[in-house]
Write an enzyme that holds these catalytic residues in place. Structure first.
Site, PDB file in Angstrom:
ATOM      1  N   CYS A   1      -1.159   2.870  -3.002  1.00  0.00           N
ATOM      2  CA  CYS A   1      -1.473   2.014  -1.859  1.00  0.00           C
ATOM      3  C   CYS A   1      -2.621   1.052  -2.201  1.00  0.00           C
ATOM      4  O   CYS A   1      -2.420   0.126  -2.973  1.00  0.00           O
ATOM      5  CB  CYS A   1      -1.789   2.874  -0.628  1.00  0.00           C
ATOM      6  SG  CYS A   1      -1.742   1.934   0.926  1.00  0.00           S
TER       7      CYS A   1
ATOM      8  N   HIS B   1       3.496   5.701  -0.263  1.00  0.00           N
ATOM      9  CA  HIS B   1       2.786   6.987  -0.274  1.00  0.00           C
ATOM     10  C   HIS B   1       3.697   8.113  -0.751  1.00  0.00           C
ATOM     11  O   HIS B   1       4.440   8.694   0.047  1.00  0.00           O
ATOM     12  CB  HIS B   1       2.251   7.306   1.120  1.00  0.00           C
ATOM     13  CG  HIS B   1       1.055   6.495   1.498  1.00  0.00           C
ATOM     14  ND1 HIS B   1      -0.235   6.902   1.229  1.00  0.00           N
ATOM     15  CD2 HIS B   1       0.950   5.295   2.111  1.00  0.00           C
ATOM     16  CE1 HIS B   1      -1.088   5.989   1.668  1.00  0.00           C
ATOM     17  NE2 HIS B   1      -0.386   5.006   2.208  1.00  0.00           N
TER      18      HIS B   1
ATOM     19  N   GLU C   1       2.788  11.056  -1.531  1.00  0.00           N
ATOM     20  CA  GLU C   1       2.337  12.347  -0.975  1.00  0.00           C
ATOM     21  C   GLU C   1       2.915  12.565   0.415  1.00  0.00           C
ATOM     22  O   GLU C   1       3.167  13.699   0.826  1.00  0.00           O
ATOM     23  CB  GLU C   1       0.811  12.416  -0.939  1.00  0.00           C
ATOM     24  CG  GLU C   1       0.148  11.813   0.267  1.00  0.00           C
ATOM     25  CD  GLU C   1       0.223  10.293   0.303  1.00  0.00           C
ATOM     26  OE1 GLU C   1       0.001   9.717   1.380  1.00  0.00           O
ATOM     27  OE2 GLU C   1       0.488   9.684  -0.746  1.00  0.00           O
TER      28      GLU C   1
END
Length: 477
Positions: A292, A376, A378
């Site tokens: 990001c 993202h 995660e």
């Protein structure tokens, strides 16, 4: 300006009053009903920088607030979204119409690493929250409080009854929109949070270590890191040293360098850009991975240019293409700035691209183990399609010069060849005598997947050139 509570809540109040009536006197239900009718929801206004005013009703803290208006299209995950540091300084609009129905889990619960188990940071990060319909009733096995209670505890204003569909259209048409949530007699000036370095606001002030004793040392630059990023690195054998955003990096010893997500304009984090540029221009060969804001910082350090996106990409359903393999992934995203791929200097290439708007979603160095993702991987709240990027990062660290970015990316699966087999049933007349099967055909032996016809038939193996009653018609017929 007030709004009487709903009839359903009124009935609930009368029911509680009846219990008083049964235990005390006949006045109980009348007193409860009178108290309920006096309860009213406080109103406030959302005011945009173009003068647009929208009335809403408060279910958060009664405090005026200002910020940049953004919208998120995710259907779930508001506890994770509200605590994402990348939302610092922003008033978040949730486009999903019903919010609050599963309450809020324990936001203080810690895991074995000392990280918040159910949220992404130690506080709510948004400046305000806007929803169309707030659910006062909530139900979930992990919930311990309502969304309204949580917002009030953390002194964050929130409004429901806002036309979020119209607001989303305004943001999409006009691009960057500033605004404020304003209560009566609490005037506040509209302010653009992107004028200051928000990374400095959310970054750690001291070095913190997670997964102490693990064999791989990773220095993670905290631009507003989400807790699940640390968790996934430690899970893969990393001892994570979380350092402030302005930490000198060239003199540190590490096996891998990670640049985290974060809020605001990446160009304002000049100290970090300069520190990372020194690393990239040196002869160090340790892998570098950015997510990001980490993508934007890495690109700026390489010499590329950033720019403000018209409306940003925020949600859980953004399609991204891997330019190395052609694979497509559904990703979670939250960013308002992008990188101009055309401005990348020689030696750098785009790695991922957004399949919707064509914006850059990651870059890579052509010879060094440096790569990034704008999305993202995660993805606490989901989807988790791209979590393999953490494995790729660790593989680059462990295997050194023996591997490249291309080699650690998952290979694209080859398209499956398909054939159809017609099964002639001896002694069976009519339509049921011939059944067509679509089969998976990786080699000589083929496995039956499904059939079309009027009679059921057990799945069985069929080989090319088989005689009746199993007669293969060949691929794609």
């Amino acid at each position: 300006m007030t709004k009487i509570l709903t009839v359903r809540e009124l009935v609930r109040g009368f029911r509680s009053g009846l219990s008083v009536c049964c235990s005390r006197s006949g006045r109980g239900w009348r007193d409860a009903g009178t108290r309920l009718l006096s309860m009213k929801a406080q109103s406030a206004h959302l005011v945009l920088d173009d003068g647009t005013r929208m009335k809403g009703f408060s279910f958060g803290h009664s405090r005026s607030s200002t910020g940049e208006l953004v919208f998120n299209t995710g259907l779930v995950g508001y506890p994770e979204a509200l605590t994402d540091p990348s939302y610092r300084g922003q008033i978040l609009t949730l486009t999903y119409p019903i919010v609050g129905n599963y309450g809020v889990p324990d936001t203080q619960e810690l895991d074995s690493l000392g990280l918040r188990t159910n949220v992404e940071s130690d506080r709510i990060q948004v400046s305000g929250l806007l929803v169309q319909d707030y659910s006062h009733d909530y139900s979930h096995w992990k919930s311990v409080k309502s969304l309204a209670q949580w917002l009030q505890e953390e002194k964050v204003p929130a409004l429901y009854g806002v036309d979020t569909r119209m607001l989303t259209k305004i943001i999409r048409d006009k691009g960057t929109v500033l605004g404020k949530i304003e209560f009566d007699e609490q005037s506040v000036e509209i302010y653009d949070p992107n004028q200051r370095n928000l990374v400095a606001d959310v970054s750690t002030k001291e070095v913190r270590v997670f997964g102490k004793g693990n064999p791989i040392k990773i220095v993670a630059v905290d631009c507003g890191i989400k807790h699940n990023i640390i968790r996934l690195l430690v899970k893969r054998g990393a001892e994570v040293h979380l350092v402030p955003w302005d930490q000198d990096l060239l003199g540190l010893q590490y096996d891998g360098l990670f640049i985290s997500n974060g809020p605001g304009d990446p160009a304002l984090a000049t100290t970090l850009v300069q520190n990372l540029r020194k690393v990239l221009e040196s002869d160090r060969r340790e892998p570098v991975f950015g997510i990001c804001m980490g993508n934007q910082i890495t690109a700026l350090a390489a010499g590329a240019k950033s720019y403000k996106l018209p409306m940003g990409n925020r949600g859980q359903n953004q399609p991204v293409l891997n330019l190395l393999t052609g694979q497509a992934f559904i990703t979670a995203q939250n960013h308002g700035y992008g990188i101009d791929s055309q401005s990348l200097p020689p030696g750098w290439s785009p790695l991922f691209v957004n399949a919707n708007d064509g914006t850059n979603e990651g870059i890579m160095h052509d010879s060094k183990p440096v790569f990034t993702a704008q999305f993202h991987p995660e993805a606490k709240g989901g989807p988790t399609d791209t979590e393999f990027l953490f494995d790729a990062f660790i593989s680059l660290i462990r295997n050194g010069k023996e591997v490249s970015i291309v080699s650690v990316m998952p290979r694209k699966e080859q398209p499956t060849r398909r054939a159809q087999c017609a099964f002639v049933r001896p002694g069976v007349q009519g339509a049921g005598a011939r059944l067509r099967w679509t089969v998976h055909r990786p080699g000589r032996g083929v496995r039956l997947l499904r059939f079309s016809g009027h009679q059921s038939h057990e799945g069985r193996e069929c080989e090319d050139g088989a005689d009746e009653p199993q007669h293969c018609l060949g691929a794609d017929q």
